[in-house]
Write a protein that holds these residues in place. Sequence first.
Motif, mmCIF file in Angstrom:
data_model
loop_
_atom_site.group_PDB
_atom_site.id
_atom_site.type_symbol
_atom_site.label_atom_id
_atom_site.label_comp_id
_atom_site.label_asym_id
_atom_site.label_seq_id
_atom_site.Cartn_x
_atom_site.Cartn_y
_atom_site.Cartn_z
ATOM 1 N N SER A 20 -6.871 -1.699 4.320
ATOM 2 C CA SER A 20 -7.598 -1.316 3.117
ATOM 3 C C SER A 20 -9.075 -1.085 3.420
ATOM 4 O O SER A 20 -9.588 -1.463 4.476
ATOM 5 C CB SER A 20 -7.454 -2.410 2.056
ATOM 6 O OG SER A 20 -8.046 -3.608 2.512
ATOM 7 N N TRP A 21 -9.776 -0.496 2.439
ATOM 8 C CA TRP A 21 -11.194 -0.213 2.608
ATOM 9 C C TRP A 21 -11.983 -1.496 2.874
ATOM 10 O O TRP A 21 -12.965 -1.491 3.600
ATOM 11 C CB TRP A 21 -11.737 0.488 1.358
ATOM 12 C CG TRP A 21 -11.650 -0.369 0.127
ATOM 13 C CD1 TRP A 21 -10.601 -0.464 -0.743
ATOM 14 C CD2 TRP A 21 -12.638 -1.295 -0.343
ATOM 15 N NE1 TRP A 21 -10.864 -1.375 -1.723
ATOM 16 C CE2 TRP A 21 -12.110 -1.902 -1.511
ATOM 17 C CE3 TRP A 21 -13.913 -1.671 0.092
ATOM 18 C CZ2 TRP A 21 -12.817 -2.851 -2.239
ATOM 19 C CZ3 TRP A 21 -14.625 -2.613 -0.631
ATOM 20 C CH2 TRP A 21 -14.075 -3.193 -1.776
ATOM 21 N N SER A 64 -10.141 5.646 -0.901
ATOM 22 C CA SER A 64 -9.405 4.881 -1.894
ATOM 23 C C SER A 64 -10.080 3.555 -2.145
ATOM 24 O O SER A 64 -10.535 2.897 -1.203
ATOM 25 C CB SER A 64 -7.972 4.629 -1.409
ATOM 26 O OG SER A 64 -7.296 3.754 -2.280
ATOM 27 N N SER A 65 -10.091 3.173 -3.418
ATOM 28 C CA SER A 65 -10.592 1.850 -3.780
ATOM 29 C C SER A 65 -9.441 0.901 -4.093
ATOM 30 O O SER A 65 -9.666 -0.230 -4.520
ATOM 31 C CB SER A 65 -11.524 1.955 -4.987
ATOM 32 O OG SER A 65 -10.826 2.511 -6.091
ATOM 33 N N TYR A 66 -8.224 1.379 -3.883
ATOM 34 C CA TYR A 66 -7.062 0.525 -4.157
ATOM 35 C C TYR A 66 -7.039 -0.620 -3.152
ATOM 36 O O TYR A 66 -7.483 -0.476 -2.013
ATOM 37 C CB TYR A 66 -5.789 1.356 -4.078
ATOM 38 C CG TYR A 66 -4.565 0.658 -4.605
ATOM 39 C CD1 TYR A 66 -3.418 0.499 -3.829
ATOM 40 C CD2 TYR A 66 -4.536 0.145 -5.901
ATOM 41 C CE1 TYR A 66 -2.289 -0.137 -4.311
ATOM 42 C CE2 TYR A 66 -3.416 -0.496 -6.397
ATOM 43 C CZ TYR A 66 -2.296 -0.630 -5.604
ATOM 44 O OH TYR A 66 -1.185 -1.269 -6.082
ATOM 45 N N TYR A 67 -6.493 -1.747 -3.580
ATOM 46 C CA TYR A 67 -6.570 -2.937 -2.737
ATOM 47 C C TYR A 67 -5.649 -2.863 -1.524
ATOM 48 O O TYR A 67 -5.844 -3.569 -0.545
ATOM 49 C CB TYR A 67 -6.239 -4.188 -3.557
ATOM 50 C CG TYR A 67 -4.765 -4.411 -3.794
ATOM 51 C CD1 TYR A 67 -4.072 -3.671 -4.747
ATOM 52 C CD2 TYR A 67 -4.066 -5.364 -3.068
ATOM 53 C CE1 TYR A 67 -2.731 -3.871 -4.963
ATOM 54 C CE2 TYR A 67 -2.712 -5.569 -3.278
ATOM 55 C CZ TYR A 67 -2.048 -4.818 -4.230
ATOM 56 O OH TYR A 67 -0.711 -5.009 -4.440
ATOM 57 N N MET A 68 -4.631 -1.956 -1.587
ATOM 58 C CA MET A 68 -3.646 -1.887 -0.510
ATOM 59 C C MET A 68 -3.620 -0.485 0.070
ATOM 60 O O MET A 68 -3.629 0.496 -0.657
ATOM 61 C CB MET A 68 -2.264 -2.239 -1.068
ATOM 62 C CG MET A 68 -1.133 -2.255 -0.053
ATOM 63 S SD MET A 68 -1.272 -3.595 1.148
ATOM 64 C CE MET A 68 -0.719 -4.972 0.138
ATOM 65 N N THR A 91 -2.101 2.917 1.568
ATOM 66 C CA THR A 91 -0.853 3.603 1.305
ATOM 67 C C THR A 91 -0.098 3.943 2.585
ATOM 68 O O THR A 91 -0.698 4.074 3.656
ATOM 69 C CB THR A 91 -1.102 4.910 0.524
ATOM 70 O OG1 THR A 91 0.156 5.554 0.265
ATOM 71 C CG2 THR A 91 -1.984 5.868 1.312
ATOM 72 N N GLU A 112 -8.127 7.608 4.234
ATOM 73 C CA GLU A 112 -7.831 7.844 2.830
ATOM 74 C C GLU A 112 -8.972 7.285 1.980
ATOM 75 O O GLU A 112 -9.254 6.086 2.047
ATOM 76 C CB GLU A 112 -6.543 7.131 2.440
ATOM 77 C CG GLU A 112 -6.210 7.233 0.960
ATOM 78 C CD GLU A 112 -5.387 6.061 0.452
ATOM 79 O OE1 GLU A 112 -4.893 6.158 -0.674
ATOM 80 O OE2 GLU A 112 -5.253 5.034 1.163
ATOM 81 N N GLU A 152 -1.455 11.193 1.150
ATOM 82 C CA GLU A 152 -2.607 10.549 0.531
ATOM 83 C C GLU A 152 -3.810 10.480 1.476
ATOM 84 O O GLU A 152 -4.915 10.179 1.048
ATOM 85 C CB GLU A 152 -2.252 9.139 0.084
ATOM 86 C CG GLU A 152 -1.114 9.067 -0.924
ATOM 87 C CD GLU A 152 -1.473 9.711 -2.249
ATOM 88 O OE1 GLU A 152 -0.563 10.242 -2.916
ATOM 89 O OE2 GLU A 152 -2.672 9.717 -2.599
#
Length: 126
Positions: free
Chosen positions: A52-53, A101-105, A107, A99, A112
């Motif tokens: 993740s980020w 992305s600010s999502y916690y996980m 992809t 990617e 993506e």
Amino acid sequence: QVQLVEAGGGLVQAGGSLRLSCAASIRPFNFYAMGWFRQAPGKEREFVAGISWSGKMTRYADSVEGRFSLSRDDAKNTVYLQMNSLKPEDTGVYYCAAERSSYYMPTTQMREYHYWGQGTQVTVSS
């Protein structure tokens, strides 16, 4: 121009280890989740690992879980894929991808990922 540059591939015997690195020119680096994919001859590209980020979450393909470890160093804009207990079926071209992305996980889906490296060859002999 965004660049992802992989390094560290090579030829290794089964049971050995390699560490791949991916240096990214993207800014800010910590806005991006990072992933590794691989493609064996005659096969489709497949997800291997992602981080993740924030660096707090990682995920792995079942085939590499427990053998591979992905980490990131945001000060160096680099991610590292430590590959242990390598098997002949790990052979392929390994690609780094980014990617935004600010999502916690991270992809697992190729579509993506916005940016890709050129790949580095990993060959595991039996």
